[in-house]
Design a protein around this motif. Structure first.
Motif, PDB file in Angstrom:
ATOM      1  N   VAL A   1       1.498  -3.215   1.651  1.00  0.00           N
ATOM      2  CA  VAL A   1       1.249  -2.204   2.359  1.00  0.00           C
ATOM      3  C   VAL A   1       2.514  -1.937   3.139  1.00  0.00           C
ATOM      4  O   VAL A   1       2.258  -0.450   3.297  1.00  0.00           O
ATOM      5  CB  VAL A   1       0.706  -3.480   3.413  1.00  0.00           C
ATOM      6  N   TYR A   2       3.715  -2.729   2.267  1.00  0.00           N
ATOM      7  CA  TYR A   2       5.168  -0.716   2.664  1.00  0.00           C
ATOM      8  C   TYR A   2       5.144  -0.129   1.393  1.00  0.00           C
ATOM      9  O   TYR A   2       5.688   0.563   1.885  1.00  0.00           O
ATOM     10  CB  TYR A   2       6.216  -2.401   2.938  1.00  0.00           C
ATOM     11  N   GLU A   3       4.175   0.316   0.698  1.00  0.00           N
ATOM     12  CA  GLU A   3       4.247   0.755  -0.427  1.00  0.00           C
ATOM     13  C   GLU A   3       3.414   1.735  -0.289  1.00  0.00           C
ATOM     14  O   GLU A   3       2.497   1.204  -0.851  1.00  0.00           O
ATOM     15  CB  GLU A   3       4.898   0.107  -2.116  1.00  0.00           C
ATOM     16  N   GLN A   4       3.289   3.167  -0.042  1.00  0.00           N
ATOM     17  CA  GLN A   4       2.783   4.282   0.104  1.00  0.00           C
ATOM     18  C   GLN A   4       2.470   4.697  -1.615  1.00  0.00           C
ATOM     19  O   GLN A   4       3.325   5.270  -1.594  1.00  0.00           O
ATOM     20  CB  GLN A   4       2.125   5.176   0.690  1.00  0.00           C
TER      21      GLN A   4
ATOM     22  N   LEU B   1      -1.536  15.774   2.273  1.00  0.00           N
ATOM     23  CA  LEU B   1      -1.004  14.781   0.756  1.00  0.00           C
ATOM     24  C   LEU B   1      -2.121  13.374   1.426  1.00  0.00           C
ATOM     25  O   LEU B   1      -2.273  13.606   2.975  1.00  0.00           O
ATOM     26  CB  LEU B   1       0.119  13.921   1.084  1.00  0.00           C
TER      27      LEU B   1
ATOM     28  N   TYR C   1      -1.488  12.525   5.212  1.00  0.00           N
ATOM     29  CA  TYR C   1      -0.690  13.933   6.071  1.00  0.00           C
ATOM     30  C   TYR C   1      -0.805  15.272   5.767  1.00  0.00           C
ATOM     31  O   TYR C   1      -1.319  15.642   5.074  1.00  0.00           O
ATOM     32  CB  TYR C   1       0.787  12.906   5.222  1.00  0.00           C
TER      33      TYR C   1
ATOM     34  N   PHE D   1       1.586  12.097   9.898  1.00  0.00           N
ATOM     35  CA  PHE D   1       0.781  11.924   9.556  1.00  0.00           C
ATOM     36  C   PHE D   1      -0.719  12.208  10.434  1.00  0.00           C
ATOM     37  O   PHE D   1      -0.667  12.544  11.428  1.00  0.00           O
ATOM     38  CB  PHE D   1       0.930  10.059   9.956  1.00  0.00           C
TER      39      PHE D   1
ATOM     40  N   TYR E   1      -6.109   7.305   8.997  1.00  0.00           N
ATOM     41  CA  TYR E   1      -5.522   6.597   8.517  1.00  0.00           C
ATOM     42  C   TYR E   1      -6.804   5.349   8.245  1.00  0.00           C
ATOM     43  O   TYR E   1      -7.502   4.497   9.362  1.00  0.00           O
ATOM     44  CB  TYR E   1      -4.600   5.350   9.248  1.00  0.00           C
TER      45      TYR E   1
ATOM     46  N   PHE F   1      -4.105   7.104   3.715  1.00  0.00           N
ATOM     47  CA  PHE F   1      -3.595   7.640   4.568  1.00  0.00           C
ATOM     48  C   PHE F   1      -3.753   9.189   4.204  1.00  0.00           C
ATOM     49  O   PHE F   1      -3.679   9.327   2.935  1.00  0.00           O
ATOM     50  CB  PHE F   1      -2.117   7.744   5.018  1.00  0.00           C
TER      51      PHE F   1
ATOM     52  N   PHE G   1       1.712   8.377  -3.422  1.00  0.00           N
ATOM     53  CA  PHE G   1       1.027   9.453  -3.416  1.00  0.00           C
ATOM     54  C   PHE G   1       0.128  10.595  -4.253  1.00  0.00           C
ATOM     55  O   PHE G   1       0.820   9.933  -5.011  1.00  0.00           O
ATOM     56  CB  PHE G   1       2.471  10.649  -2.511  1.00  0.00           C
ATOM     57  N   GLY G   2      -0.319  10.925  -3.759  1.00  0.00           N
ATOM     58  CA  GLY G   2      -1.386  12.155  -4.852  1.00  0.00           C
ATOM     59  C   GLY G   2      -0.593  13.372  -4.807  1.00  0.00           C
ATOM     60  O   GLY G   2       0.448  13.556  -4.117  1.00  0.00           O
TER      61      GLY G   2
END
Lengths: 114, 113
Positions: A100-103, A91, A35, A45, A48, A33, A105-106
């Motif tokens: 899939v519910y947990e992303q 981001l 952002y 967003f 994706y 993803f 992040f960089g």
């Protein structure tokens, strides 16, 4: 293993220049993803990917924004003819099919357009 | 479309005290996830706590707990025994299954010594 990495961490561009922002997701993460986070706001967003397929690009603000993930791993967000309103932190996040519910992040790339 | 609202742009709390951050959301979905993320000045988004909508029990993670009211579409975060390292922006976020996150505007929390 390593987390999500992004490069560069900071980018200054003159208005009208093209920029390319890179995201290296966690190995094995099929979902990716992008952002955009304007100063003092929450992330919004952009687009994706699932593997190399771009499944949703509804958040891209204009046709100057383009993202790709040709081999299903590294992704590049390209902004053509940058404008001052493009100044933001970009981001990247990745996730696995099992979570899939947990992303994850960089650290983001801060783009400043002068 | 889903929306997330955080009505407190800034909050402060004394070290060791308890603080509650508010979040409301709007959705027509029945199954979804809610999150609280912490973003310190380094910009790294750190997951604080996650709640699955089908679970009635409120999630807890050490000093962090939530009050999830599904009917009211409310999802507040309670931080107990606040520490200086809790100073950060806090974002409430919503996600359908496998979908992108929708974030609120954030609450800037300052923990005072």
């Amino acid at each position: 293993g390593a987390g999500v990495s992004q490069s560069p961490r900071y980018k200054v561009a003159k208005r009208g220049q093209d920029v390319a922002l890179r995201c290296d997701p966690i190995s094995g993460h099929v979902s990716l993803f992008w952002y955009q986070q304007a100063l003092g706001q929450g992330p919004e967003f952009l687009t994706y990917f699932q593997n190399e397929a771009q499944l949703d690009k509804s958040g891209l603000p204009s046709d100057r924004f383009f993202a790709e993930r040709p081999e299903g791993s590294v992704s590049t967000l390209k902004i053509q003819r940058t404008q001052q309103e493009d100044s933001a932190v970009y981001l990247c996040a990745s996730s696995t099919p099992r979570t899939v519910y947990e992303q994850y992040f960089g650290p983001g790339t801060r783009l400043t357009v002068t | 479309a889903q929306t997330v609202t955080q009505s407190q742009p800034e909050m402060s709390v004394q070290e060791a005290e308890t603080v509650t951050l508010s979040c409301t959301y709007d959705t027509s979905e029945n199954n979804y996830y809610l999150f609280w993320y912490k973003q310190p000045p380094s910009r790294q988004m750190i997951l604080v706590i996650r709640q699955e909508a089908y679970k009635q029990q409120n999630a807890t993670e050490n000093r962090f707990s939530v009050n999830f009211q599904k009917a009211a579409k409310s999802f507040s975060l309670k931080i107990s025994d606040s520490q200086l390292g809790d100073t950060a922006m806090y974002f409430c976020a919503f996600s359908g299954y496998g979908q992108n996150f929708v974030f609120g505007p954030g609450t800037r929390l300052s923990v005072l010594p």
